[in-house]
Design a protein around this motif. Sequence first.
Motif, PDB file in Angstrom:
ATOM      1  N   ASP A 261       0.821  -1.205   0.000  1.00 44.25           N
ATOM      2  CA  ASP A 261       0.000   0.000   0.000  1.00 44.25           C
ATOM      3  C   ASP A 261       0.854   1.254   0.000  1.00 44.25           C
ATOM      4  O   ASP A 261       0.443   2.299  -0.465  1.00 44.25           O
ATOM      5  N   GLU A 262       2.058   1.158   0.581  1.00 42.62           N
ATOM      6  CA  GLU A 262       2.914   2.336   0.655  1.00 42.62           C
ATOM      7  C   GLU A 262       3.898   2.399  -0.506  1.00 42.62           C
ATOM      8  O   GLU A 262       4.668   3.318  -0.613  1.00 42.62           O
ATOM      9  N   GLU A 263       3.898   1.366  -1.347  1.00 41.41           N
ATOM     10  CA  GLU A 263       4.757   1.419  -2.526  1.00 41.41           C
ATOM     11  C   GLU A 263       4.172   2.373  -3.571  1.00 41.41           C
ATOM     12  O   GLU A 263       4.883   2.874  -4.420  1.00 41.41           O
ATOM     13  N   ASN A 264       2.862   2.592  -3.500  1.00 42.69           N
ATOM     14  CA  ASN A 264       2.214   3.425  -4.509  1.00 42.69           C
ATOM     15  C   ASN A 264       2.676   4.870  -4.406  1.00 42.69           C
ATOM     16  O   ASN A 264       2.955   5.391  -3.328  1.00 42.69           O
ATOM     17  N   GLU A 265       2.673   5.495  -5.569  1.00 41.12           N
ATOM     18  CA  GLU A 265       3.077   6.899  -5.643  1.00 41.12           C
ATOM     19  C   GLU A 265       1.931   7.793  -5.195  1.00 41.12           C
ATOM     20  O   GLU A 265       0.773   7.558  -5.521  1.00 41.12           O
ATOM     21  N   VAL A 266       2.238   8.812  -4.384  1.00 42.09           N
ATOM     22  CA  VAL A 266       1.255   9.805  -3.981  1.00 42.09           C
ATOM     23  C   VAL A 266       1.822  11.176  -4.339  1.00 42.09           C
ATOM     24  O   VAL A 266       2.831  11.606  -3.768  1.00 42.09           O
ATOM     25  N   GLN A 267       1.189  11.835  -5.320  1.00 39.28           N
ATOM     26  CA  GLN A 267       1.605  13.156  -5.805  1.00 39.28           C
ATOM     27  C   GLN A 267       3.109  13.197  -6.088  1.00 39.28           C
ATOM     28  O   GLN A 267       3.807  14.146  -5.749  1.00 39.28           O
ATOM     29  N   GLY A 268       3.647  12.131  -6.677  1.00 36.28           N
ATOM     30  CA  GLY A 268       5.048  12.108  -7.086  1.00 36.28           C
ATOM     31  C   GLY A 268       5.991  11.493  -6.080  1.00 36.28           C
ATOM     32  O   GLY A 268       7.146  11.219  -6.407  1.00 36.28           O
ATOM     33  N   PHE A 269       5.554  11.239  -4.849  1.00 42.57           N
ATOM     34  CA  PHE A 269       6.425  10.659  -3.828  1.00 42.57           C
ATOM     35  C   PHE A 269       6.182   9.153  -3.729  1.00 42.57           C
ATOM     36  O   PHE A 269       5.037   8.716  -3.571  1.00 42.57           O
ATOM     37  N   ILE A 270       7.284   8.384  -3.828  1.00 44.63           N
ATOM     38  CA  ILE A 270       7.187   6.928  -3.658  1.00 44.63           C
ATOM     39  C   ILE A 270       7.611   6.625  -2.227  1.00 44.63           C
ATOM     40  O   ILE A 270       8.806   6.574  -1.897  1.00 44.63           O
ATOM     41  N   PHE A 271       6.630   6.441  -1.359  1.00 39.12           N
ATOM     42  CA  PHE A 271       6.910   6.393   0.076  1.00 39.12           C
ATOM     43  C   PHE A 271       7.595   5.095   0.495  1.00 39.12           C
ATOM     44  O   PHE A 271       8.259   5.055   1.522  1.00 39.12           O
ATOM     45  N   GLY A 272       7.457   4.037  -0.288  1.00 40.19           N
ATOM     46  CA  GLY A 272       8.171   2.806   0.046  1.00 40.19           C
ATOM     47  C   GLY A 272       9.675   3.027   0.022  1.00 40.19           C
ATOM     48  O   GLY A 272      10.407   2.584   0.915  1.00 40.19           O
ATOM     49  N   LYS A 273      10.150   3.737  -1.016  1.00 39.30           N
ATOM     50  CA  LYS A 273      11.583   4.023  -1.135  1.00 39.30           C
ATOM     51  C   LYS A 273      12.038   5.032  -0.083  1.00 39.30           C
ATOM     52  O   LYS A 273      13.132   4.937   0.475  1.00 39.30           O
ATOM     53  N   LEU A 274      11.176   6.024   0.198  1.00 37.26           N
ATOM     54  CA  LEU A 274      11.536   7.017   1.214  1.00 37.26           C
ATOM     55  C   LEU A 274      11.703   6.371   2.588  1.00 37.26           C
ATOM     56  O   LEU A 274      12.582   6.746   3.356  1.00 37.26           O
ATOM     57  N   ARG A 275      10.856   5.392   2.897  1.00 37.19           N
ATOM     58  CA  ARG A 275      10.977   4.701   4.196  1.00 37.19           C
ATOM     59  C   ARG A 275      12.278   3.934   4.285  1.00 37.19           C
ATOM     60  O   ARG A 275      12.897   3.856   5.349  1.00 37.19           O
ATOM     61  N   GLN A 276      12.689   3.343   3.150  1.00 36.88           N
ATOM     62  CA  GLN A 276      13.960   2.617   3.158  1.00 36.88           C
ATOM     63  C   GLN A 276      15.137   3.571   3.327  1.00 36.88           C
ATOM     64  O   GLN A 276      16.112   3.268   4.026  1.00 36.88           O
ATOM     65  N   MET A 277      15.047   4.753   2.705  1.00 37.67           N
ATOM     66  CA  MET A 277      16.144   5.722   2.759  1.00 37.67           C
ATOM     67  C   MET A 277      16.218   6.417   4.127  1.00 37.67           C
ATOM     68  O   MET A 277      17.305   6.739   4.619  1.00 37.67           O
ATOM     69  N   TYR A 278      15.037   6.647   4.733  1.00 41.42           N
ATOM     70  CA  TYR A 278      14.997   7.400   5.997  1.00 41.42           C
ATOM     71  C   TYR A 278      14.135   6.639   7.007  1.00 41.42           C
ATOM     72  O   TYR A 278      13.041   7.086   7.371  1.00 41.42           O
ATOM     73  N   PRO A 279      14.614   5.495   7.512  1.00 41.03           N
ATOM     74  CA  PRO A 279      13.787   4.694   8.424  1.00 41.03           C
ATOM     75  C   PRO A 279      13.462   5.407   9.724  1.00 41.03           C
ATOM     76  O   PRO A 279      12.426   5.146  10.341  1.00 41.03           O
ATOM     77  N   ASN A 280      14.301   6.337  10.162  1.00 46.51           N
ATOM     78  CA  ASN A 280      14.040   7.038  11.417  1.00 46.51           C
ATOM     79  C   ASN A 280      12.909   8.062  11.286  1.00 46.51           C
ATOM     80  O   ASN A 280      12.429   8.604  12.286  1.00 46.51           O
ATOM     81  N   LEU A 281      12.491   8.357  10.052  1.00 46.35           N
ATOM     82  CA  LEU A 281      11.393   9.307   9.835  1.00 46.35           C
ATOM     83  C   LEU A 281      10.086   8.595   9.481  1.00 46.35           C
ATOM     84  O   LEU A 281       9.203   9.181   8.829  1.00 46.35           O
TER      85      LEU A 281
END
Length: 1389
Positions: A261-281
């Motif tokens: 569900d979080e792999e999907n893009e929302v307004q240009g942001f791919i939150f699955g990748k962002l979570r991997q890059m910034y797990p503390n956020l």
Amino acid sequence: MAAAPALLVPLLLPLLLPLPPWPGGAAASSKAVTASLAAKWAAPPLLLEASEFIAEEGNEKFWQFLETVRELTIYKQGDSEHSYYNLILKKAGQFLSNLQINLLKFALSIRAYSPTVHMFQQIAVDEPPPEGCSAFVVIHEKHTCKTNEIKKLLKKAAKRPRPYLFKGDHKFPTLKENVPVVILYAEMGTKDFVKFHKLLSEKAQKEEITYVLRHYVQKSGSRKTYLSGYGVELAIKSTEYKAVDDTQVKATNDTTEEEGDEENEVQGFIFGKLRQMYPNLKDNLKEFRKYLIESTNNMELLKVWELQDLSFQAASQIRSTPVYDALTVMKDIAQNFPIKARSLTRVPVNQQMKNEIEENQKHFHETLGIQPGEARLFLNGLHIDLDFHDPFSILETLKMEGKVMHGLHELGIKEEVLSKLRNLDIHPANGGYALDIRHSSITWVNNIEKDHIYSTWPTGFQELLTPTFPGVIKQIRRNLYNLVLFIDPVQENAADFMKLAELTYHHNMALRVGVVFILNTTEEIDGNEDAGVALWRAFNYIAEETDTSQAFISIINMFHEVKEEDFLTVNHVKNVLRNEFPRANVPSILGIHSEYDEERKAGATFYKKTGLGPLPQALFNGVPFNSEEMDAAELETIILQKIIDATGFFQRAVFMGLLNDQMDTVDFLMEQHNVISRINPTIFSTERRYINFISTSVPVDTEDFSTFSFLDSQDKSAVISENMKYLTRKDEDVIYAVTIWIIADFDKPAGRRLLSNALKHLKTSRHTRLGLVNNPGSKITEDNTAIARGILTAFLTQKNSSLRSFLSKLVKEETTEALARGTKIKEFFVLGLDDNIFEKKYNTLGVNVIKTHQMFCREVLKLLPGQMAVVSNGRILGPLNENEFFTEDFQLLEKITFSTSGEKIKAIVKEMKISNKRASDLIMKIDALLSSLPKKEMRQAVQFLKEHHSIVKIDPQQNEPFYDVVAIVDPLTREAQKMAHLLIVLRDIVNMKLKLFMNCRSKLSEVPLKSFYRFVLEPELTSGANNLFPSEPVAKFLEMPESPLLTLNMITPESWLVEAVNSSYDLDNIHLEDIEGIVTAEYELEYLLLEGHCFDMTTGQPPQGLQFTLGMKSNPVMVDTIVMANLGYFQLKANPGAWTLRLRKGRSDDVYHILYHEGTDSPAGLKDVVVVLNNFRSKIIKIQVQKKTSKINEDLLNDGVTEEKGIWESITSFSGGIQTEEKEKKNYSLNIFSVASGHLYERFLRIMMVSVLRHTKTPVKFWFLKNYLSPTFKEVIPYLAKEYGFQYELVQYKWPRWLYQQTEKQRIIWGYKILFLDVLFPLAVDKIIFVDADLIVRDDLRELRDLDLNGAPYGYTPFCDSRTEMDGYRFWKSGYWASHLGKRKYHIR
């Protein structure tokens, strides 16, 4: 699209880092709604479901698969569920193609065969099984779970009743039928199963028993059968009035979101990748994602001008997406339209696309009648109506189409030719075949064209085209309508048919009547001994003295002498002769030396030649009546209908110029393509078997018997066909459209006669080639197969011309006798035969080829040794009796095969430019494949004018057969919500060529969709959370807007009766603002419906008030119902199993009996109707009943009821099996019916119930519509009943498929209040009072119960107005309603 915003991440991080949690606390939970649906039965083992899929591919494959997996469950203990699933697929792959494996995965995903397995389980439970047995056998009503007791139980099995076997039973392949039946109930793959199976299969192979296997799982697992293949709707509810309960109920606090569900893009942001890059956020990213979603989910109302091009804007959005994602985008737009609408208004419309859409729409309207906005789905040209079809019926279509495509592909046929062959209509026409009635043995009673009584009628065919009232028969002096009766005068029913002929003659109907008398042909029998011979001689005498018409009238008078249920005698004939012709010398006319015996045998000879079945028979314009039409009481009506139907045919012929005044009518009729010289019931049988020639290449010679014996049926058929040698009329290399095989023991006279008849036919045939298969009836030796070996040797060594001459000589009986005396076969050689090659082959041939042929006959053709058959283009006709197939039958068979299929296939195969021998083989194999499949509806060729801008195309994989799918849909419709997801799943299952056309509507004036939608369907089983396999299919509505009021609605297949079983929240009024977490709803498939239509055979009308019961062996009456006046409709609640449908004991059973039934699983004449429910698809049966002879004048609804009473009293006057005392006790209660949906109205309902109870001392029974009650109410009601001392019952009914389907949930609920009252309640309830859930009762309702309705079925109370303080709310007191009502009180009707 995601790349640019991704660059902004470093810039956003400072903004994200210092942010405190969003208002509302740390990491606010996601708002979501989920719904799941499970069956009542436990999930059966996947191995059993897979076996049922394979069983549909063929009984032989089922038993081969069973041998492969006989102890497979031992792997289940060590492996994971997923590994075991893959092992099952691997085992199944030995018997299925790659396409079939994909369809098997899909079938397991939707649990399509779980009802089949559960059906067998229910039959086992109904036996019942011996205690503690994991496997057991039933031998003619005796049970045992010990293998050593089987022999003992078999000894006296023949003296006990044979068990009833169902159509879906798995019978071990054997030919013997008159042996004991042993039914094994066991779970395949287990040790106990193997123990029984080994013993029983050995006995079955020795043909000692008929071995039947039924699934039985002793300990069903606790896991439910979770279903898919249904839709779930979250509709935005109208808030005109308060519907939400203010009681606070917590939703499920499960906020788990799947990673996907979080792999999907929302307004240009791919939150699955962002979570991997910034797990503390993690929490901050989650809040930011939620903020973006909420800003996207803008549900502001659109202006009218914004709506106009919305459909085209959605199409532009879909078209601008990469092809592979187009379906996903369409699904997202359609299923989430309320939150996508605002963003769509900003999409520019592609003008080229719009213009092309409008051009194609005009073309579709002209060719297919499709309007803008309408949806159509075509699969290989077959129309898939999504209102009628569900994934289970679509699976069946995919399987059938896949069988054709795979078979043709295996035969080496490429796509362009494959499509042409697939689209052929090669099934026999429904119109039937006609016999030539220009025969001298037909005695015509009248002649419309010549008889004086018709002289005033006009003669021109143009009269047919003049207007007239419907049903009026034109009187034209032409023999347009011809009835021929085949009658044996001494049969009991002969009088009825002769009187019918008299009726049509005397009423001057435009019907020419002819009679064929079938008489005793023994010359020694005279008119003094046989009434038929006496009638014939009398007829000839009178015709000679007067004319044929007078002779016919005299014959009728003879039959008038016959009393009812009696038959014609010689005395009847003599009496009429003496009365009407006093001077006639009766002894001379009827005696042995009579001069009036001419052509006595002609009728019997003609009758025999026609091949018609048992007498009496009738032909209308040459077309035989079927057995159901040969009812003397109904024949007049049937003839009138046939005349009306024939009139349409003649009108078309005259209009098209095919029939004019210079033509003879009968000649015109008899020159139609469907006219034949003989009707052979075997050829015209609707039960057809075909050889399956589709096989991998097996290079085996027919002389290699040992290798041949190890092949399966398909490979055996391939070997026989590849090694077959053929005889034709001439030595010419041409393509033959008809291939006939003669199956017989050619060392027996009957076999040689059959071959001789075929050879005679071949002399005049232009389309047929002839092959032979020997099926010896005794042990095979060289001595007793001399003729057969001679024939086979000739086929293997000789050219066509000498072969035909040699065979004609060899089949003669004198040749056989000479060979038996020791004459060498070379003495019968003919001119041109190569004797050296022949003798060399004959002496070395041996008997292996004949053994191969015999095994092929037994295992593939299912023939016993010595039995005869004919195979035409793979169709098996047999076993045949002696003298059942003559030269005329071969001519007929060639004509039928050639005209129906052979000619059409030949025309296409010719285009392939292959050798004539291979082309002839290919025609035979293609015909066998295509004809073996059920007849489908007409395929439609969907052609687009332009395809550049308005169509989404998905190309298939190359060099593989593919499904040709055309989807026409407006992306903003309810159909698109379902179709988009279905197309995505189809793309994953099969190789698909897709053309998706956006059938947009222009100038929209209202919001096209007001709901969110999910279609629960996956291409295969998958693992869920914690690697649970299989995962539960769930409809998920994630990131839903919180402000609107939503209502959850299940959209299930027609035959499913579903109820909510677990949810703490009000599913009718979901307001996400008021909850935290996820709203979960669990539904259960409570029943599968058995539906039907019932008619009185005599009147043709529904028998109003007739009652049926449904039950099983252990419990004969489990549910009951009443037949509706509308279409004779009835429905019964059931579940998978074998059920027995009966007329209810009492009035129904007293007056009526079941005469005929269709769509059931028992023979049509059986009194108890057996109905097997073994799948999720709709089961609709047809029942025809008839009044018993002694009750013919009785009214079902009138059991001593006076005429002053109305129909309601009549209905309630008979309720089979209810005792008077019990009935009076029930009638003494107050029966209150109410409907409620949603927690608020259920609160009102409870208040109403208490108000009823407080104002009466009469016992009260409440009846509630179960369909829409919440799980909470159903849990509480037993406690309320105990506390307040009332009775209650939950009733339910499924909205009938034929009644206009409502889409709004609230309107459906309102419909239930009034439409189905006569079938919701038991007939013992003589009066029921409907009380709205939101009413408060202020007086004793007993007053209404005791009110005399004067026979009316309904009574309506006017609205009360005694409380003047409520006048402000009574809108009918002023304005429009006040003037409309006048002096009448406001009321609901």
